[in-house]
Design a protein around this motif. Structure first.
Motif, PDB file in Angstrom:
ATOM      1  N   LEU A  39     -10.423   3.569   2.543  1.00 53.08           N
ATOM      2  CA  LEU A  39      -9.780   3.935   1.276  1.00 53.08           C
ATOM      3  C   LEU A  39      -9.455   2.739   0.396  1.00 53.08           C
ATOM      4  CD1 LEU A  39      -7.292   6.639   2.622  1.00 53.08           C
ATOM      5  CD2 LEU A  39      -9.644   6.940   1.838  1.00 53.08           C
ATOM      6  N   GLY A  40      -9.543   1.535   0.933  1.00 52.55           N
ATOM      7  CA  GLY A  40      -9.286   0.346   0.131  1.00 52.55           C
ATOM      8  C   GLY A  40      -7.863  -0.145   0.296  1.00 52.55           C
ATOM      9  N   PRO A  41      -7.644  -1.430   0.011  1.00 55.36           N
ATOM     10  CA  PRO A  41      -6.304  -2.023   0.211  1.00 55.36           C
ATOM     11  C   PRO A  41      -5.249  -1.502  -0.751  1.00 55.36           C
ATOM     12  CG  PRO A  41      -7.772  -3.575  -0.894  1.00 55.36           C
ATOM     13  CD  PRO A  41      -8.627  -2.403  -0.491  1.00 55.36           C
ATOM     14  N   ASP A  42      -5.680  -0.875  -1.853  1.00 57.04           N
ATOM     15  CA  ASP A  42      -4.704  -0.389  -2.835  1.00 57.04           C
ATOM     16  C   ASP A  42      -4.283   1.051  -2.587  1.00 57.04           C
ATOM     17  OD1 ASP A  42      -4.720  -2.804  -4.189  1.00 57.04           O
ATOM     18  OD2 ASP A  42      -6.435  -2.214  -5.442  1.00 57.04           O
ATOM     19  N   ASP A  43      -4.802   1.676  -1.546  1.00 57.03           N
ATOM     20  CA  ASP A  43      -4.420   3.062  -1.276  1.00 57.03           C
ATOM     21  C   ASP A  43      -2.955   3.122  -0.841  1.00 57.03           C
ATOM     22  OD1 ASP A  43      -5.562   5.930  -0.744  1.00 57.03           O
ATOM     23  OD2 ASP A  43      -4.312   5.447   0.997  1.00 57.03           O
ATOM     24  N   PRO A  44      -2.197   4.110  -1.315  1.00 60.67           N
ATOM     25  CA  PRO A  44      -0.774   4.196  -0.935  1.00 60.67           C
ATOM     26  C   PRO A  44      -0.549   4.283   0.557  1.00 60.67           C
ATOM     27  CG  PRO A  44      -1.240   5.655  -2.784  1.00 60.67           C
ATOM     28  CD  PRO A  44      -2.566   5.132  -2.305  1.00 60.67           C
TER      29      PRO A  44
ATOM     30  N   LEU B 278       4.567  -6.020  -1.361  1.00 56.41           N
ATOM     31  CA  LEU B 278       5.027  -6.346  -2.708  1.00 56.41           C
ATOM     32  C   LEU B 278       4.004  -7.186  -3.451  1.00 56.41           C
ATOM     33  CD1 LEU B 278       8.788  -7.131  -1.960  1.00 56.41           C
ATOM     34  CD2 LEU B 278       7.798  -5.029  -2.887  1.00 56.41           C
ATOM     35  N   THR B 279       3.347  -8.112  -2.760  1.00 50.95           N
ATOM     36  CA  THR B 279       2.344  -8.943  -3.419  1.00 50.95           C
ATOM     37  C   THR B 279       1.166  -8.093  -3.879  1.00 50.95           C
ATOM     38  OG1 THR B 279       2.962 -10.834  -2.050  1.00 50.95           O
ATOM     39  CG2 THR B 279       0.818 -10.920  -3.137  1.00 50.95           C
ATOM     40  N   ARG B 280       0.696  -7.192  -3.031  1.00 48.72           N
ATOM     41  CA  ARG B 280      -0.442  -6.343  -3.407  1.00 48.72           C
ATOM     42  C   ARG B 280      -0.086  -5.423  -4.571  1.00 48.72           C
ATOM     43  NH1 ARG B 280      -5.685  -7.099  -3.297  1.00 48.72           N
ATOM     44  NH2 ARG B 280      -6.702  -5.133  -3.821  1.00 48.72           N
ATOM     45  N   ALA B 281       1.115  -4.857  -4.543  1.00 48.55           N
ATOM     46  CA  ALA B 281       1.538  -4.005  -5.655  1.00 48.55           C
ATOM     47  C   ALA B 281       1.615  -4.806  -6.954  1.00 48.55           C
ATOM     48  CB  ALA B 281       2.891  -3.377  -5.336  1.00 48.55           C
ATOM     49  N   HIS B 282       2.088  -6.040  -6.875  1.00 49.88           N
ATOM     50  CA  HIS B 282       2.174  -6.882  -8.067  1.00 49.88           C
ATOM     51  C   HIS B 282       0.780  -7.212  -8.603  1.00 49.88           C
ATOM     52  CE1 HIS B 282       4.187  -9.838 -10.691  1.00 49.88           C
ATOM     53  NE2 HIS B 282       3.092 -10.558 -10.513  1.00 49.88           N
ATOM     54  N   GLU B 283      -0.142  -7.585  -7.707  1.00 45.05           N
ATOM     55  CA  GLU B 283      -1.496  -7.914  -8.139  1.00 45.05           C
ATOM     56  C   GLU B 283      -2.194  -6.705  -8.756  1.00 45.05           C
ATOM     57  OE1 GLU B 283      -2.580 -11.420  -4.883  1.00 45.05           O
ATOM     58  OE2 GLU B 283      -3.284  -9.367  -4.596  1.00 45.05           O
ATOM     59  N   LYS B 284      -1.958  -5.552  -8.213  1.00 39.92           N
ATOM     60  CA  LYS B 284      -2.592  -4.344  -8.745  1.00 39.92           C
ATOM     61  C   LYS B 284      -2.108  -4.045 -10.160  1.00 39.92           C
ATOM     62  CE  LYS B 284      -3.167   0.590  -7.769  1.00 39.92           C
ATOM     63  NZ  LYS B 284      -2.794   1.709  -6.864  1.00 39.92           N
TER      64      LYS B 284
ATOM     65  N   SER C  54      -3.655 -11.394 -10.663  1.00 41.26           N
ATOM     66  CA  SER C  54      -3.527 -12.313  -9.533  1.00 41.26           C
ATOM     67  C   SER C  54      -2.267 -13.173  -9.668  1.00 41.26           C
ATOM     68  CB  SER C  54      -4.750 -13.230  -9.450  1.00 41.26           C
ATOM     69  OG  SER C  54      -4.894 -13.965 -10.657  1.00 41.26           O
ATOM     70  N   VAL C  55      -1.779 -13.643  -8.528  1.00 38.47           N
ATOM     71  CA  VAL C  55      -0.543 -14.424  -8.489  1.00 38.47           C
ATOM     72  C   VAL C  55      -0.848 -15.871  -8.842  1.00 38.47           C
ATOM     73  CG1 VAL C  55       1.329 -15.235  -7.009  1.00 38.47           C
ATOM     74  CG2 VAL C  55       0.442 -12.907  -6.753  1.00 38.47           C
TER      75      VAL C  55
ATOM     76  N   TRP D 200       9.908 -10.896 -12.710  1.00 35.53           N
ATOM     77  CA  TRP D 200      10.806  -9.962 -12.037  1.00 35.53           C
ATOM     78  C   TRP D 200      10.929  -8.674 -12.839  1.00 35.53           C
ATOM     79  CZ3 TRP D 200      15.297  -7.460 -13.223  1.00 35.53           C
ATOM     80  CH2 TRP D 200      15.996  -6.906 -12.149  1.00 35.53           C
ATOM     81  N   TYR D 201      11.050  -8.819 -14.162  1.00 32.01           N
ATOM     82  CA  TYR D 201      11.189  -7.650 -15.015  1.00 32.01           C
ATOM     83  C   TYR D 201       9.937  -6.782 -14.937  1.00 32.01           C
ATOM     84  CZ  TYR D 201      12.078  -4.845 -19.175  1.00 32.01           C
ATOM     85  OH  TYR D 201      12.278  -3.805 -20.034  1.00 32.01           O
ATOM     86  N   LYS D 202       8.768  -7.412 -14.855  1.00 33.07           N
ATOM     87  CA  LYS D 202       7.536  -6.650 -14.700  1.00 33.07           C
ATOM     88  C   LYS D 202       7.524  -5.891 -13.372  1.00 33.07           C
ATOM     89  CE  LYS D 202       4.461  -9.638 -17.434  1.00 33.07           C
ATOM     90  NZ  LYS D 202       3.271 -10.508 -17.364  1.00 33.07           N
ATOM     91  N   ALA D 203       7.937  -6.572 -12.326  1.00 31.06           N
ATOM     92  CA  ALA D 203       7.902  -5.942 -11.007  1.00 31.06           C
ATOM     93  C   ALA D 203       8.797  -4.716 -10.959  1.00 31.06           C
ATOM     94  CB  ALA D 203       8.329  -6.934  -9.935  1.00 31.06           C
ATOM     95  N   CYS D 204       9.826  -4.711 -11.780  1.00 30.85           N
ATOM     96  CA  CYS D 204      10.720  -3.557 -11.804  1.00 30.85           C
ATOM     97  C   CYS D 204      10.007  -2.289 -12.245  1.00 30.85           C
ATOM     98  CB  CYS D 204      11.885  -3.797 -12.754  1.00 30.85           C
ATOM     99  SG  CYS D 204      13.181  -4.820 -12.053  1.00 30.85           S
ATOM    100  N   LYS D 205       8.925  -2.424 -12.967  1.00 33.39           N
ATOM    101  CA  LYS D 205       8.238  -1.258 -13.516  1.00 33.39           C
ATOM    102  C   LYS D 205       7.194  -0.680 -12.585  1.00 33.39           C
ATOM    103  CE  LYS D 205       8.904  -2.782 -18.288  1.00 33.39           C
ATOM    104  NZ  LYS D 205       8.260  -3.126 -19.564  1.00 33.39           N
ATOM    105  N   VAL D 206       7.063  -1.234 -11.396  1.00 28.31           N
ATOM    106  CA  VAL D 206       6.101  -0.679 -10.442  1.00 28.31           C
ATOM    107  C   VAL D 206       6.606   0.689 -10.004  1.00 28.31           C
ATOM    108  CG1 VAL D 206       5.000  -0.959  -8.207  1.00 28.31           C
ATOM    109  CG2 VAL D 206       5.378  -2.939  -9.670  1.00 28.31           C
ATOM    110  N   ASN D 207       5.815   1.730 -10.285  1.00 28.99           N
ATOM    111  CA  ASN D 207       6.249   3.103 -10.050  1.00 28.99           C
ATOM    112  C   ASN D 207       5.712   3.573  -8.709  1.00 28.99           C
ATOM    113  OD1 ASN D 207       7.014   5.732 -10.122  1.00 28.99           O
ATOM    114  ND2 ASN D 207       5.695   6.322 -11.817  1.00 28.99           N
ATOM    115  N   SER D 208       6.403   3.233  -7.627  1.00 27.43           N
ATOM    116  CA  SER D 208       5.973   3.648  -6.296  1.00 27.43           C
ATOM    117  C   SER D 208       7.176   3.762  -5.387  1.00 27.43           C
ATOM    118  CB  SER D 208       4.974   2.643  -5.719  1.00 27.43           C
ATOM    119  OG  SER D 208       4.734   2.923  -4.363  1.00 27.43           O
ATOM    120  N   PRO D 209       7.425   4.926  -4.816  1.00 31.18           N
ATOM    121  CA  PRO D 209       8.544   5.051  -3.863  1.00 31.18           C
ATOM    122  C   PRO D 209       8.398   4.108  -2.680  1.00 31.18           C
ATOM    123  CG  PRO D 209       7.755   7.219  -4.532  1.00 31.18           C
ATOM    124  CD  PRO D 209       6.776   6.224  -5.071  1.00 31.18           C
ATOM    125  N   THR D 210       7.154   3.863  -2.242  1.00 28.66           N
ATOM    126  CA  THR D 210       6.953   2.947  -1.114  1.00 28.66           C
ATOM    127  C   THR D 210       7.370   1.537  -1.482  1.00 28.66           C
ATOM    128  OG1 THR D 210       5.109   4.308  -0.358  1.00 28.66           O
ATOM    129  CG2 THR D 210       5.267   2.092   0.541  1.00 28.66           C
TER     130      THR D 210
END
Length: 541
Positions: A371-376, A406-412, A416-417, A451-461
């Motif tokens: 399913l790929g590394p970005d699959d929930p 957290l790193t993968r969610a940020h990159e997605k 890239s970091v 940090w402000y950008k990371a706050c907008k990641v919409n994922s319960p996980t």
């Protein structure tokens, strides 16, 4: 001269009213006769006085006449009393007759009242029966309308045999009922349903469309808490299927699964287990012991035992479901990974951490490859594995997994970091270093770019991971980093309006507080990781 004889008092007390009246009348007659006799005697004495000339004789006659007058007066008084008694008797008779009339009226009113009560009770019974009939007719009407819709639906979607041969099936047995709790929805399932379709076709059984529709309707009622509608609907459909197809039919087994899951939602575990065992027996008998539907029922039964805390009984059922799915779908199928997650959770609640790590790592490998590394599911499985590490005191390994998520969610989301685009955990550790160096960064959170950008990641996980890593930082004494992540999770929840998993966070905090490594608490951590539903997840919704 006549004499009057009065009855004694003892006899008067024993006389009835009629006897008293009769005696009174006799006394009156006697007194009248005595009065007349005295008057005649008195008249004769007066005549005698007129004829006498001597004074002595005249005086004697006068004395006798006076005595006679007194006797007459007494007689008249007795007559008056007797007349009063007669009048009183007449009055009493009138009162008694009036009393009898009133009693007759009271009896008649009581009879009428009783009759009215009986009529009211009969009317109420008729009204209750009418209301019951109306309610029953309404339910029958709804059921008939629903069955009519099912028939129309079957007519609309039933293709001919040639069309079935030409078209590629879109639904497989294992993908009939998608899991509403999965974050990725139904889109991901079409990437891996071909193997399940082939397995279902090899088994020679395909769940009818009307049962899929009925299942969706039952789940809708159950989610609204309308079990009084969902349960009779399942029972009626089950009864109809048993009449038309017999008890030992795959459709009956499917209906038993649906009803069992409704019972499970009501915490009626005993009834649910009985139905699932019956469904398992039917499917093994009709479809074979290696059919995907058998694996789905085994998984449902294992989850039910897990909810009741019977982990040892649930583990062999889950392992057998895993063997069937590996055999039918292949060892690298995503549904096998789901089964591995359930098996890992059962082992984790028994303290078998080596097996837990093996199952989670294998599930993680399947998800990443297929399913790929970005699959929930990848992030969820890493979170589950991190929870296992926490229970064993392997905080470093858990920290690495949380940072990977957290790193993968940020990159997605943000690319890239690099030095200008860092994930939130890097910012948290930087702030921690600055606070230790007594150069606390007072930059407002809202202006802290990455940090402000990371706050907008919409994922319960991701939100759960933020809180879990924050709890881990707090245990390590990194208070500034912990506060940063916790504040980020709170802002993310407010901005995305998606809830996090508070039970998961509470369990992680409890694990981190357990500095003595008390393994007994691991058995209380059933809610720390959610069960991954099996393929036939609609039966587990």
């Amino acid at each position: 001269m006549s004499t009057m004889v009065y009855p004694r008092e003892e006899k008067l007390e024993k006389l009835s009213q009629e006897e008293i009246i009769s005696n009174t009348k006799l006394v009156i007659q006697g007194l009248e006769a005595l009065k007349n006799e005295h008057n005649s005697i008195l008249h004769s004495l007066l005549e005698t006085i007129k004829c006498l000339k001597k004074d002595e004789e005249a005086n004697l006659v006068h004395e006798k006449s006076n005595l006679l007058r007194k006797s007459v007066e007494m007689i008249e008084l007795g007559l008056g009393e007797a007349q009063v008694m007669m009048a009183l008797s007449n009055h009493l008779n009138a009162v008694e007759s009036e009393k009898q009339k009133l009693r007759a009226q009271v009896r008649r009113l009581c009879q009428e009242n009783q009759w009215l009560r009986d009529e009211l009770a009969n009317t109420q019974q008729k009204l209750q029966k009418s209301e019951q009939s109306v309610a029953q007719l309404e339910e029958e009407k709804k059921h008939l309308e629903f069955m009519n819709q099912l028939k129309k639906y079957d007519e609309d979607i039933s293709p001919t045999q040639e069309e079935k041969d030409r078209e590629t099936p879109k639904d497989s047995l294992d993908d009939l009922f998608p899991n509403d709790e999965e974050e990725h929805g139904q889109g991901m399932q079409h990437q891996h349903n071909s193997a399940a379709v082939a397995a279902a076709q090899q088994g020679g059984y395909e769940i009818p469309a009307r049962l899929r529709t009925l299942h969706n309707l039952v789940i809708q009622y159950a989610s609204q808490g309308r079990y009084e509608v969902a349960v009779p609907l399942c029972k009626q459909a089950l009864e109809d299927l048993e009449k038309t197809s017999g008890h030992d039919h795959p459709d009956v087994a499917t209906m038993l699964n649906i009803l069992a899951l409704v019972y499970r939602d009501q915490n009626k575990y005993k009834e649910a287990a009985h139905l699932l065992n019956d469904a398992l027996s039917i499917r093994e008998k009709t479809l074979g012991k290696d059919h995907p539907a058998v694996a789905a029922t085994l998984n449902n039964l294992a989850v039910l035992y897990g909810k009741r805390g019977k982990y040892k009984e649930a583990e062999p059922l889950c392992k057998r479901a895993l063997e069937i799915r590996e055999k039918v779908l292949g060892k690298d199928h995503p549904d096998v990974a789901k089964q591995l997650n359930n098996l890992a959770l059962l082992c984790q609640n028994q303290g078998k951490y080596e097996e837990v790590e093996y199952y989670y790592c294998r599930a993680l490998e399947i998800y990443e490859c297929r399913l790929g590394p970005d699959d929930p599911n990848v992030a969820k499985t890493k979170n589950n594995l991190a929870s296992c590490f926490l229970k064993q005191g392997k905080y470093k390994e858990a920290e690495v997994l949380y940072k990977e998520i957290l790193t993968r969610a940020h990159e997605k989301e943000f690319g890239s970091v690099d030095a200008e685009n860092k994930p939130i955990w890097m910012h948290a550790e930087e702030r921690e270093e600055m606070s230790k160096g007594k150069h606390r960064d007072n930059t407002p959170y809202g202006e802290y770019g990455g940090w402000y950008k990371a706050c907008k990641v919409n994922s319960p996980t991701v939100n759960t991971t933020l809180r879990n890593l924050g709890a881990l930082y707090r245990r390590q004494g990194k208070l500034e980093a912990a506060e940063t992540l916790e504040e980020c999770a709170v802002r993310s929840r407010k901005q995305s309006n998606t809830g996090i998993d508070p039970i998961n966070q509470t369990r992680v905090v409890e694990i981190l507080k357990d500095t003595d490594g008390d393994r007994r608490r691991s058995r209380d951590s059933l809610s720390s990781v959610k069960y991954e539903s099996g393929s036939e997840t609609g039966e587990e919704a």
